[in-house]
Write a protein that holds these residues in place. Structure first.
Motif, mmCIF file in Angstrom:
data_model
loop_
_atom_site.group_PDB
_atom_site.id
_atom_site.type_symbol
_atom_site.label_atom_id
_atom_site.label_comp_id
_atom_site.label_asym_id
_atom_site.label_seq_id
_atom_site.Cartn_x
_atom_site.Cartn_y
_atom_site.Cartn_z
ATOM 1 N N TYR A 1 91.704 93.845 39.090
ATOM 2 C CA TYR A 1 91.110 94.778 39.162
ATOM 3 C C TYR A 1 92.014 96.071 38.980
ATOM 4 C CZ TYR A 1 87.224 98.401 40.513
ATOM 5 O OH TYR A 1 86.466 99.302 40.353
ATOM 6 N N ILE B 1 82.867 104.774 46.970
ATOM 7 C CA ILE B 1 81.497 105.316 46.797
ATOM 8 C C ILE B 1 80.458 104.026 47.105
ATOM 9 C CG2 ILE B 1 79.750 106.148 45.069
ATOM 10 C CD1 ILE B 1 82.542 107.669 44.727
ATOM 11 N N ASN C 1 80.773 97.711 46.757
ATOM 12 C CA ASN C 1 81.778 97.497 47.895
ATOM 13 C C ASN C 1 80.912 97.834 49.222
ATOM 14 O OD1 ASN C 1 80.755 100.182 47.716
ATOM 15 N ND2 ASN C 1 82.579 101.087 47.286
ATOM 16 N N ASN D 1 76.389 91.879 26.872
ATOM 17 C CA ASN D 1 77.487 91.821 27.686
ATOM 18 C C ASN D 1 78.650 92.591 27.008
ATOM 19 O OD1 ASN D 1 79.892 90.787 28.961
ATOM 20 N ND2 ASN D 1 79.401 88.650 28.475
ATOM 21 N N ASN E 1 80.738 102.611 32.001
ATOM 22 C CA ASN E 1 80.684 102.337 33.481
ATOM 23 C C ASN E 1 80.990 100.880 33.976
ATOM 24 O OD1 ASN E 1 79.493 103.224 36.328
ATOM 25 N ND2 ASN E 1 78.022 101.840 35.415
ATOM 26 N N GLY F 1 86.510 107.075 44.125
ATOM 27 C CA GLY F 1 87.115 106.578 45.236
ATOM 28 C C GLY F 1 86.204 105.619 45.927
ATOM 29 N N THR G 1 72.327 100.080 37.530
ATOM 30 C CA THR G 1 72.435 100.150 38.935
ATOM 31 C C THR G 1 73.580 101.161 39.551
ATOM 32 O OG1 THR G 1 74.270 98.446 38.891
ATOM 33 C CG2 THR G 1 72.041 97.658 39.030
ATOM 34 N N THR H 1 78.155 101.585 47.033
ATOM 35 C CA THR H 1 77.129 100.794 46.145
ATOM 36 C C THR H 1 77.133 99.070 46.121
ATOM 37 O OG1 THR H 1 78.694 100.232 44.479
ATOM 38 C CG2 THR H 1 77.753 102.491 44.123
ATOM 39 N N ILE I 1 76.329 103.656 40.383
ATOM 40 C CA ILE I 1 76.976 104.851 39.692
ATOM 41 C C ILE I 1 76.319 104.934 38.369
ATOM 42 C CG2 ILE I 1 78.949 105.941 38.832
ATOM 43 C CD1 ILE I 1 80.676 104.433 41.056
ATOM 44 N N ASN J 1 73.558 93.823 31.598
ATOM 45 C CA ASN J 1 73.723 92.346 31.227
ATOM 46 C C ASN J 1 72.712 91.459 32.018
ATOM 47 O OD1 ASN J 1 75.120 90.297 29.863
ATOM 48 N ND2 ASN J 1 76.345 89.856 31.584
ATOM 49 N N ASP J 2 72.786 91.413 33.339
ATOM 50 C CA ASP J 2 71.844 90.442 34.027
ATOM 51 C C ASP J 2 70.583 91.171 34.518
ATOM 52 O OD1 ASP J 2 73.713 88.524 34.147
ATOM 53 O OD2 ASP J 2 74.532 89.203 35.868
ATOM 54 N N SER J 3 70.562 92.838 34.815
ATOM 55 C CA SER J 3 69.615 93.393 35.518
ATOM 56 C C SER J 3 68.542 94.035 34.577
ATOM 57 C CB SER J 3 70.323 94.508 36.330
ATOM 58 O OG SER J 3 71.246 94.010 37.294
HETATM 59 P P1 NAP Z 1 77.430 98.140 40.599
HETATM 60 O O1 NAP Z 1 76.094 98.635 41.009
HETATM 61 O O2 NAP Z 1 77.749 96.774 41.041
HETATM 62 O O3 NAP Z 1 77.606 98.342 39.096
HETATM 63 C C1 NAP Z 1 78.188 97.422 38.029
HETATM 64 C C2 NAP Z 1 77.496 97.491 36.947
HETATM 65 O O4 NAP Z 1 78.332 96.847 35.917
HETATM 66 C C3 NAP Z 1 76.068 96.693 36.785
HETATM 67 O O5 NAP Z 1 75.055 97.534 36.639
HETATM 68 C C4 NAP Z 1 76.035 95.451 35.942
HETATM 69 O O6 NAP Z 1 75.085 95.165 35.257
HETATM 70 C C5 NAP Z 1 77.308 96.054 35.189
HETATM 71 N N1 NAP Z 1 77.983 95.034 34.327
HETATM 72 C C6 NAP Z 1 78.867 93.951 35.064
HETATM 73 N N2 NAP Z 1 79.271 92.975 33.862
HETATM 74 C C7 NAP Z 1 78.753 93.531 32.986
HETATM 75 C C8 NAP Z 1 78.921 92.917 31.327
HETATM 76 N N3 NAP Z 1 79.741 91.931 31.172
HETATM 77 N N4 NAP Z 1 78.109 93.642 30.686
HETATM 78 C C9 NAP Z 1 77.316 94.654 30.818
HETATM 79 N N5 NAP Z 1 77.352 95.233 31.954
HETATM 80 C C10 NAP Z 1 78.010 94.590 33.085
HETATM 81 O O7 NAP Z 1 78.804 98.872 41.189
HETATM 82 P P2 NAP Z 1 79.154 100.439 41.039
HETATM 83 O O8 NAP Z 1 79.902 100.698 42.054
HETATM 84 O O9 NAP Z 1 78.095 101.067 40.453
HETATM 85 O O10 NAP Z 1 80.242 100.390 39.847
HETATM 86 C C11 NAP Z 1 80.163 101.222 38.419
HETATM 87 C C12 NAP Z 1 81.632 101.240 37.988
HETATM 88 O O11 NAP Z 1 82.332 102.339 38.914
HETATM 89 C C13 NAP Z 1 82.441 100.205 37.858
HETATM 90 O O12 NAP Z 1 83.124 100.348 36.683
HETATM 91 C C14 NAP Z 1 83.481 100.284 39.018
HETATM 92 O O13 NAP Z 1 84.682 99.617 38.953
HETATM 93 C C15 NAP Z 1 83.763 101.806 39.212
HETATM 94 N N6 NAP Z 1 84.032 102.111 40.559
HETATM 95 C C16 NAP Z 1 83.040 102.051 41.652
HETATM 96 C C17 NAP Z 1 83.862 102.295 42.797
HETATM 97 C C18 NAP Z 1 82.879 102.458 43.826
HETATM 98 O O14 NAP Z 1 83.376 102.902 45.097
HETATM 99 N N7 NAP Z 1 81.607 101.880 43.854
HETATM 100 C C19 NAP Z 1 84.946 103.108 43.125
HETATM 101 C C20 NAP Z 1 85.547 103.132 41.907
HETATM 102 C C21 NAP Z 1 85.393 102.937 40.652
HETATM 103 P P3 NAP Z 1 74.357 93.935 35.226
HETATM 104 O O15 NAP Z 1 73.825 93.789 36.669
HETATM 105 O O16 NAP Z 1 73.074 94.124 34.377
HETATM 106 O O17 NAP Z 1 75.220 92.580 35.048
#
Ligand code: NAP
Length: 266
Positions: free
Chosen positions: A159, A192, A197, A67, A94, A190, A18, A194, A20, A40-42
């Motif tokens: 976090y 993004i 957020n 996980n 990630n 910063g 999913t 998704t 990023i 993990n879930d998806s």
């Molecule tokens: P996202 O779409 O919610 O992605 C999070 C991913 O983490 C999901 O694919 C989820 O997979 C996986 N995940 C969660 N728990 C897990 C576990 N226990 N084991 C394996 N996978 C797990 O959000 P995103 O914004 O793309 O986030 C990706 C990264 O970017 C994160 O580290 C986040 O902190 C960082 N980030 C995001 C932003 C932003 O603005 N979006 C900003 C700064 C940093 P499942 O669905 O399969 O569980």
């Protein structure tokens, strides 16, 4: 100028189905790398993405469930990577999660989950990857951190603490693994848009959010993914231990808005 060519490289992206992570998988494959999409879930999203990537770029793409916070499942995942791809060259940590809670309402379970996924997970995966990379003559580990590895925010104490720890994990690993030909960096996005957020951005208003960002727009998943493929390539061969902010200068201008829910009744 050399082009980015990752042909023959084997990459694993945690939380790769999913947001990023999915775009990182696409961009790595677009540069020729075989890709393991951890989820993990998806499951359905991971399988669909593996199919899409394989068909579009002609690389090997597979989904593996684990996980990242569970050492047994992580070990099993890397054994499977070794069986299917014969090793690993690029690890992108990630996977991440967050909740928004007032510090006085924050439960131990929420603290543990956020620290376990965002910090312990990268430690466990990096250790397994580095054991394979050491035998394979080197590699690169890229940790997806956040501007909140430096910038505090109300409601995100767990976090922010996890991402600050992740930034230091990258630096310590870079120090310990450089002599094995393994580079370790963090990429700190910063805002993004998704699943993580989207609700928060809608709550405060996209326009308002974009005005807070000096470059005047939210980040795209591709902004982060392009940085990752560059760092994974030989062009970045001397970048090691750095924390690279991909944020349109947002961290230099963060507004202390308050995303916290109402306090629970005392
Ligand atoms: P996202 O779409 O919610 O992605 C999070 C991913 O983490 C999901 O694919 C989820 O997979 C996986 N995940 C969660 N728990 C897990 C576990 N226990 N084991 C394996 N996978 C797990 O959000 P995103 O914004 O793309 O986030 C990706 C990264 O970017 C994160 O580290 C986040 O902190 C960082 N980030 C995001 C932003 C932003 O603005 N979006 C900003 C700064 C940093 P499942 O669905 O399969 O569980």
């Amino acid at each position: 100028m050399k082009e980015i060519n990752l042909k023959g490289k084997r990459a694993l992206v945690t939380g790769g189905s999913t947001g990023i992570g999915a775009e990182i998988c696409r961009q790595l494959a677009g540069c020729g790398a075989d890709v393991v999409i951890n989820y993990n879930d998806s499951r359905a999203a991971a399988e669909a993405l593996a199919k899409e990537i394989g068909a579009r770029y002609g690389v090997k793409a597979i989904g593996i469930k684990a996980n990242v916070a569970d050492s047994g499942q992580v070990r099993e995942m890397f054994l499977q990577v070794d069986r299917e791809l014969g090793g690993i060259d690029i690890l992108v940590n990630n996977a991440g999660c967050e909740t928004v809670q007032h510090i006085l309402d924050l439960e131990e379970d929420a603290w543990d989950k956020v620290l376990n996924v965002n910090l312990k997970g990268p430690f466990l995966c990096s250790q397994q990857a580095a054991l394979q990379m050491e035998n394979g003559g080197g590699g690169i580990i890229i940790n997806i951190s956040s501007i909140h590895d430096t910038v505090p925010r109300k409601g995100l104490v767990h976090y922010c603490s996890a991402k600050a720890g992740l930034k230091m994990l990258s630096k310590c690993l870079s120090l310990e693994l450089a002599d094995k030909g393994i580079r370790v960096v963090s990429v700190a996005p910063g805002a993004i848009e998704t699943n993580m957020n989207r609700a928060e951005i809608e709550k405060f208003g996209k326009d308002k959010f974009e005005q807070w960002i000096p470059q005047g727009r939210l980040g795209h998943v591709s902004d982060v993914a392009h940085t990752v493929v560059f760092l994974a390539s030989d062009l970045a061969g001397y970048i090691n231990g750095a924390d690279i902010y991909v944020d349109g200068a947002y961290m230099n201008h963060t507004v202390q808005y308050d995303p916290r829910p109402e306090r629970k009744k005392k």
